[in-house]
Design a protein around this motif. Structure first.
Motif, PDB file in Angstrom:
ATOM      1  N   SER A  26       0.806  -1.222   0.000  1.00  0.00           N
ATOM      2  CA  SER A  26       0.000   0.000   0.000  1.00  0.00           C
ATOM      3  C   SER A  26       0.838   1.270   0.000  1.00  0.00           C
ATOM      4  CB  SER A  26      -0.927   0.016   1.218  1.00  0.00           C
ATOM      5  OG  SER A  26      -1.841  -1.056   1.153  1.00  0.00           O
ATOM      6  N   LEU A  77       0.675   3.621  -3.027  1.00  0.00           N
ATOM      7  CA  LEU A  77      -0.656   4.101  -3.399  1.00  0.00           C
ATOM      8  C   LEU A  77      -0.876   5.534  -2.943  1.00  0.00           C
ATOM      9  CD1 LEU A  77      -2.792   0.975  -2.377  1.00  0.00           C
ATOM     10  CD2 LEU A  77      -1.935   1.567  -4.663  1.00  0.00           C
ATOM     11  N   GLN A  78      -1.826   6.191  -3.560  1.00  0.00           N
ATOM     12  CA  GLN A  78      -2.252   7.511  -3.107  1.00  0.00           C
ATOM     13  C   GLN A  78      -2.968   7.348  -1.764  1.00  0.00           C
ATOM     14  OE1 GLN A  78      -1.587  10.513  -4.558  1.00  0.00           O
ATOM     15  NE2 GLN A  78      -0.269   9.262  -5.867  1.00  0.00           N
ATOM     16  N   PRO A  79      -2.826   8.308  -0.841  1.00  0.00           N
ATOM     17  CA  PRO A  79      -3.438   8.160   0.489  1.00  0.00           C
ATOM     18  C   PRO A  79      -4.920   7.802   0.466  1.00  0.00           C
ATOM     19  CG  PRO A  79      -1.959  10.017   0.488  1.00  0.00           C
ATOM     20  CD  PRO A  79      -2.029   9.526  -0.935  1.00  0.00           C
ATOM     21  N   ASP A  88      -6.429   5.975  -1.570  1.00  0.00           N
ATOM     22  CA  ASP A  88      -6.628   4.614  -2.060  1.00  0.00           C
ATOM     23  C   ASP A  88      -6.244   3.548  -1.035  1.00  0.00           C
ATOM     24  OD1 ASP A  88      -7.487   5.627  -4.482  1.00  0.00           O
ATOM     25  OD2 ASP A  88      -5.479   5.554  -5.363  1.00  0.00           O
ATOM     26  N   PRO A  99      -5.765  11.393   5.511  1.00  0.00           N
ATOM     27  CA  PRO A  99      -4.878  11.243   4.347  1.00  0.00           C
ATOM     28  C   PRO A  99      -3.449  11.738   4.584  1.00  0.00           C
ATOM     29  CG  PRO A  99      -7.017  12.022   3.630  1.00  0.00           C
ATOM     30  CD  PRO A  99      -7.032  12.024   5.143  1.00  0.00           C
ATOM     31  N   GLU A 100      -3.279  12.802   5.344  1.00  0.00           N
ATOM     32  CA  GLU A 100      -1.915  13.296   5.579  1.00  0.00           C
ATOM     33  C   GLU A 100      -1.107  12.397   6.513  1.00  0.00           C
ATOM     34  OE1 GLU A 100      -4.445  15.549   8.591  1.00  0.00           O
ATOM     35  OE2 GLU A 100      -4.625  15.198   6.451  1.00  0.00           O
TER      36      GLU A 100
END
Length: 143
Positions: free
Chosen positions: A44, A47-49, A51, A59-60
């Motif tokens: 993972s 991956l973008q946060p 996702d 997310p950060e």
């Protein structure tokens, strides 16, 4: 708290040869379950946060939380010598799992370990809770 961890950009801690099948006291998950969580967290990382399957994490904080899950599972499996957060060394498999969970809580609430992000500490805490409880603890990285 800033989105950093104690070793981001620095040298990686030493690792040891894969451990025997014995797991630390209080760990009730199986070796394959821990390995799968470790592998899912590693997969993972690119991956973008948004996702990543970590609904508990902002997310950060995803990068730090994933790093914590990897470090904690490797420590519980005997693949990493340094404990998450404190970086103390303990003989395997006699790891102070409950103490490291307290370290994570201290970091989350700002009592100690100020250089540790709350997301990294949250990843450590959730991984340990999941590894030591098969009834109520949710997997840190959802399947």
């Amino acid at each position: 708290m800033a989105e950093t961890s104690w070793n981001r950009g620095g040298p990686q801690p030493p690792t040891q040869a894969p451990a025997a099948q014995t797991l630390p006291p209080r760990v009730v998950r199986t070796r394959p379950e821990l390995e799968r969580l470790r592998d899912d967290a590693l997969a993972s990382q690119p991956l973008q946060p948004g996702d990543v399957r970590m609904l508990w994490c902002s997310p950060e904080g995803v990068a730090s939380a994933l790093e914590a899950v990897v470090h904690t599972t490797r420590w519980l499996l005997g693949e990493r010598e340094w404990a998450p957060i404190s970086r103390d060394l303990y003989p395997y498999p006699d790891l102070p799992v409950a103490r490291v969970r307290l370290h994570a809580e201290d970091a989350i609430f700002g009592y100690k370990w100020h250089e540790t992000s709350e997301w990294y500490a949250g990843g450590v805490k959730r991984t340990i809770e999941w590894a030591t409880d098969t009834t109520t603890a949710e997997r840190p990285l959802y399947e």
